[in-house]
Scaffold this active site. Sequence first.
Site, PDB file in Angstrom:
ATOM      1  N   HIS A  58      18.846 -29.233  16.242  1.00  0.00           N
ATOM      2  CA  HIS A  58      20.035 -29.023  15.399  1.00  0.00           C
ATOM      3  C   HIS A  58      20.039 -29.973  14.199  1.00  0.00           C
ATOM      4  CE1 HIS A  58      22.486 -26.073  17.476  1.00  0.00           C
ATOM      5  NE2 HIS A  58      22.380 -26.711  18.621  1.00  0.00           N
ATOM      6  N   GLN A  73      27.129 -29.327  14.421  1.00  0.00           N
ATOM      7  CA  GLN A  73      27.832 -28.168  14.986  1.00  0.00           C
ATOM      8  C   GLN A  73      29.350 -28.259  14.793  1.00  0.00           C
ATOM      9  OE1 GLN A  73      25.489 -28.602  18.886  1.00  0.00           O
ATOM     10  NE2 GLN A  73      25.976 -26.425  18.853  1.00  0.00           N
ATOM     11  N   GLY A  75      25.623 -30.173  25.720  1.00  0.00           N
ATOM     12  CA  GLY A  75      25.098 -30.909  24.578  1.00  0.00           C
ATOM     13  C   GLY A  75      25.771 -30.433  23.302  1.00  0.00           C
ATOM     14  N   CYS A 107      23.697 -22.024  23.656  1.00  0.00           N
ATOM     15  CA  CYS A 107      24.136 -22.959  22.626  1.00  0.00           C
ATOM     16  C   CYS A 107      25.588 -22.653  22.289  1.00  0.00           C
ATOM     17  CB  CYS A 107      23.258 -22.767  21.389  1.00  0.00           C
ATOM     18  SG  CYS A 107      23.701 -23.847  20.019  1.00  0.00           S
ATOM     19  N   LEU A 108      26.383 -23.692  22.120  1.00  0.00           N
ATOM     20  CA  LEU A 108      27.793 -23.483  21.779  1.00  0.00           C
ATOM     21  C   LEU A 108      27.934 -22.821  20.404  1.00  0.00           C
ATOM     22  CD1 LEU A 108      29.352 -26.823  23.094  1.00  0.00           C
ATOM     23  CD2 LEU A 108      29.395 -24.565  24.171  1.00  0.00           C
ATOM     24  N   HIS A 120      16.525 -29.549  22.283  1.00  0.00           N
ATOM     25  CA  HIS A 120      17.405 -28.511  21.718  1.00  0.00           C
ATOM     26  C   HIS A 120      18.399 -29.160  20.744  1.00  0.00           C
ATOM     27  CE1 HIS A 120      20.295 -24.947  22.236  1.00  0.00           C
ATOM     28  NE2 HIS A 120      21.029 -25.855  21.633  1.00  0.00           N
ATOM     29  N   GLU A 121      19.017 -30.259  21.173  1.00  0.00           N
ATOM     30  CA  GLU A 121      20.007 -30.928  20.305  1.00  0.00           C
ATOM     31  C   GLU A 121      19.341 -31.552  19.083  1.00  0.00           C
ATOM     32  OE1 GLU A 121      23.030 -30.266  20.700  1.00  0.00           O
ATOM     33  OE2 GLU A 121      22.698 -29.357  22.656  1.00  0.00           O
TER      34      GLU A 121
HETATM   35 ZN    ZN Z   1      22.786 -25.868  20.480  1.00  0.00          ZN
END
Ligand code: ZN
Length: 183
Positions: free
Chosen positions: A149, A51, A46, A103-104, A145-146
Amino acid sequence: MALLPIITAPDPRLKLVSARLERVDAAIRKLLDDMLETMYAAPGIGLAAVQVGQPIRAIVLDLQRKTGETEAGEPIREKAPLFLVNPEILWASDELAIYEEGCLSVPEHYADVERPARVKVRHLDYHGREQLLEADGMLATCVQHEMDHLDGVLFVDHLSAVKRDIILRKLQKARKQKLAAAE
Ligand code: ZN
């Protein structure tokens, strides 16, 4: 398509609240394509636009369901990307579920987070059409989660202050070491 640099914590840009989009046009589709390529290359499941430094309410997701195995026992995964623009949670279950999240933007750190087990999400798709997504299991966690963000929230913000600070301090230290090594 192009790979985009992913912002990592602690970076104030990750705290931005993303803006709603008027519509899904060619420029947004190009961004969604680039985000998807960036996510696959990372690799991740995701990615939110913020991000990659674009504070707009757009998300790409792909849990890549396992569809079989090769003779060597390697999993065969089928790509099934989801594009969520202006997502809104219409309903969330009282029942909760715990998954280990990563998470990235928080590389190499993982922690259990509790969230509603099922959600219904209204959003625009890649073509700007309104869609209703009913998610459970990993997908429900991943969507939430996304969506966090988009409001400047990271999964570490769901942890105790002590756990969060340990992770953020380690990331800060790793970043300084990387910068020092590059000099
Ligand atoms: Zn994330």
